[in-house]
Design an enzyme around this catalytic site. Structure first.
Site, PDB file in Angstrom:
ATOM      1  N   ASP A 133       0.765  -1.005  -0.096  1.00  0.00           N
ATOM      2  CA  ASP A 133       0.049  -0.010   0.010  1.00  0.00           C
ATOM      3  C   ASP A 133       0.828   1.410   0.089  1.00  0.00           C
ATOM      4  O   ASP A 133       0.399   2.396   0.434  1.00  0.00           O
ATOM      5  CB  ASP A 133      -0.913  -0.021   1.432  1.00  0.00           C
ATOM      6  N   CYS A 194     -23.200  -8.921  -2.377  1.00  0.00           N
ATOM      7  CA  CYS A 194     -22.245  -7.638  -1.806  1.00  0.00           C
ATOM      8  C   CYS A 194     -22.764  -6.473  -2.191  1.00  0.00           C
ATOM      9  O   CYS A 194     -22.995  -5.549  -1.301  1.00  0.00           O
ATOM     10  CB  CYS A 194     -21.038  -8.170  -2.240  1.00  0.00           C
ATOM     11  N   LYS A 223     -11.140  13.347   5.328  1.00  0.00           N
ATOM     12  CA  LYS A 223     -10.617  14.059   6.362  1.00  0.00           C
ATOM     13  C   LYS A 223     -11.560  15.273   6.630  1.00  0.00           C
ATOM     14  O   LYS A 223     -11.579  15.693   8.008  1.00  0.00           O
ATOM     15  CB  LYS A 223      -9.382  14.775   6.053  1.00  0.00           C
ATOM     16  N   CYS A 244     -19.338  -6.257   3.004  1.00  0.00           N
ATOM     17  CA  CYS A 244     -19.156  -6.810   1.471  1.00  0.00           C
ATOM     18  C   CYS A 244     -18.479  -8.181   1.575  1.00  0.00           C
ATOM     19  O   CYS A 244     -18.798  -9.170   0.704  1.00  0.00           O
ATOM     20  CB  CYS A 244     -18.818  -5.910   0.351  1.00  0.00           C
TER      21      CYS A 244
END
EC number: 1.17.99.6
Length: 316
Positions: A133, A194, A223, A244
Site C-alpha cells: 500500500d 455484496c 478528512k 461486503c
C-alpha cells in the site's frame, strides 16, 4: 534438467510460504493495458472522492517498469488476516478485522524485505522493491494476473481456497521468472449479495466501487466532515467496513490467521459502547499504539463515533 528460471521461481515460492504468506503468484512486469481505461473512467467519475493522490502517477500505476529499473517480474503475495475474534459488546461501534492487531504495513513490509534479502542471498545480484500500500500500484490487478484469484463484484480479490480476507503486497524485481496463468473464469456467477448488502450503495456496478460512498473511505480517508446523507447508513462502523466481505459466500472458506502480531488486544475487544463514546486521547494511544487505526487519528475516530450517534444508528 530444471532451468534456472524454474528453479528460482520454486525457491521464491517456497520461501514465501515459509515466511507465512498464504499464496504467491508471479506475473511479467508489463503495461496493464486492460486497466488503463477502467482507471481513467473511475477517476473521471470522481469515485476517488478526496483521495487526490489517486490522480497522481497515472502511468506508474499501470507500468511497474516505471517504478523499478529494468523490472522483469511482479511477485504478488497474499497474507491472511481473517479472525473469528469479535468485539464483545454488540452495540459497540465496529472496527474492521484487518485493524484488530498490529499495523499490517509494518508487519508485511518486514516479511517482504526478508524475502527480497533471501532472493539476493540465494540467487545473486537481484534489484527490486517491496510494496505494501505504499506506492501507485494496482495490487488487485497484479494479483489476478499472477493467478491468485479473480476480482469479485465488491472489487476485492477472491481466492477459491481462502476467500478475500487477506492483504495484498508485491515485490517488483529485475529477475525473469516463470509466470503464472490468470484465472479465465469469474466464480461470482449471478450472486449479488455484496451489492445488495452495502448500506451506502457504494458498489455502483460489478467490480466498480464509488470510493466516495464507501464506509471505509468515509471513516478513514475522508478528512472533512462526513456528509449528512450518510446518517443512519453506516451500520455502526467507526473504522473501515467488512460488510461486503462478511456477506460473500466465498468467505466460508476463510481460516483464522496464524500471525501473532495480528491478535487483537483484550482491551480493544472488551470496550463497550460507552467506553468508545468516552474514549480519551490517552486510551486511544494505548489501545492503538501499533495499529492501522492511527491513520484516522484520535480526532478522526471520535468524529466517526459522534457521527454514528447523530444518525441514531445502533445496529450491531
Amino acid at each position: 534438467m530444471q532451468s534456472a528460471t524454474v528453479k528460482h521461481t520454486q525457491l521464491i515460492k517456497e520461501e514465501a510460504k515459509r515466511l507465512g504468506f498464504a499464496f504467491c503468484g508471479i506475473a511479467k512486469a508489463d503495461f496493464l493495458e486492460e486497466e488503463a481505461p477502467r482507471l481513467e473512467k473511475w477517476l473521471q467519475g470522481q469515485m476517488h472522492g478526496e483521495m487526490h493522490y489517486m490522480e497522481n502517477y497515472f502511468d506508474k500505476r499501470l507500468d511497474p517498469r516505471l517504478l523499478v529499473d529494468d523490472a522483469k517480474s511482479v511477485i504478488s503475495l497474499g497474507y491472511n488476516y481473517y479472525t473469528t475474534e469479535t468485539q464483545k459488546d454488540k452495540f459497540s461501534p465496529k472496527i474492521s478485522k484487518y485493524a484488530y492487531g498490529a499495523d499490517y504495513h509494518t508487519v508485511i513490509k518486514d516479511k517482504l524485505k526478508q524475502l527480497l534479502h533471501y532472493i539476493q542471498e540465494h540467487i545473486g545480484e537481484v534489484g527490486g522493491r517491496a510494496f505494501v500500500d505504499s506506492a501507485p500500484i494496482l495490487e488487485r490487478a497484479w494479483a489476478k494476473k499472477a493467478g491468485l484469484g479473480w476480482i469479485g463484484k465488491h472489487s476485492n480479490l477472491i481466492n477459491r481456497k481462502l476467500g478475500s480476507f487477506f492483504f495484498l503486497c508485491e515485490l517488483i524485481i529485475d529477475l525473469p521468472l516463470t509466470y503464472d496463468i490468470p484465472p479465465t473464469k469469474d466464480y461470482c456467477g449471478t450472486c449479488t449479495k455484496c451489492i445488495d448488502a452495502c448500506p451506502t450503495e457504494a458498489i455502483v456496478a460489478p467490480q466498480v466501487v464509488d470510493g466516495s460512498k464507501c464506509i471505509s473511505y468515509l471513516t478513514i480517508e475522508l478528512k472533512n466532515e462526513i456528509p449528512k446523507e450518510f446518517e443512519g447508513k453506516m451500520d455502526n462502523w467507526m473504522f473501515g467496513c467488512d460488510i461486503c466481505q462478511d456477506i460473500c459466500p466465498w468467505n466460508r472458506f476463510s481460516e483464522p490467521h496464524a500471525e501473532p502480531t495480528f491478535q487483537p488486544s483484550a482491551e480493544l475487544l472488551a470496550m463497550n459502547k460507552r467506553d468508545w463514546e468516552e474514549i480519551t486521547a490517552e486510551t486511544f494511544q494505548r489501545v492503538f499504539r501499533k495499529s492501522a487505526v492511527k491513520r484516522a487519528k484520535f480526532a478522526g475516530l471520535t468524529r466517526n463515533i459522534k457521527f454514528l450517534n447523530s444518525g441514531k444508528n445502533e445496529a450491531g
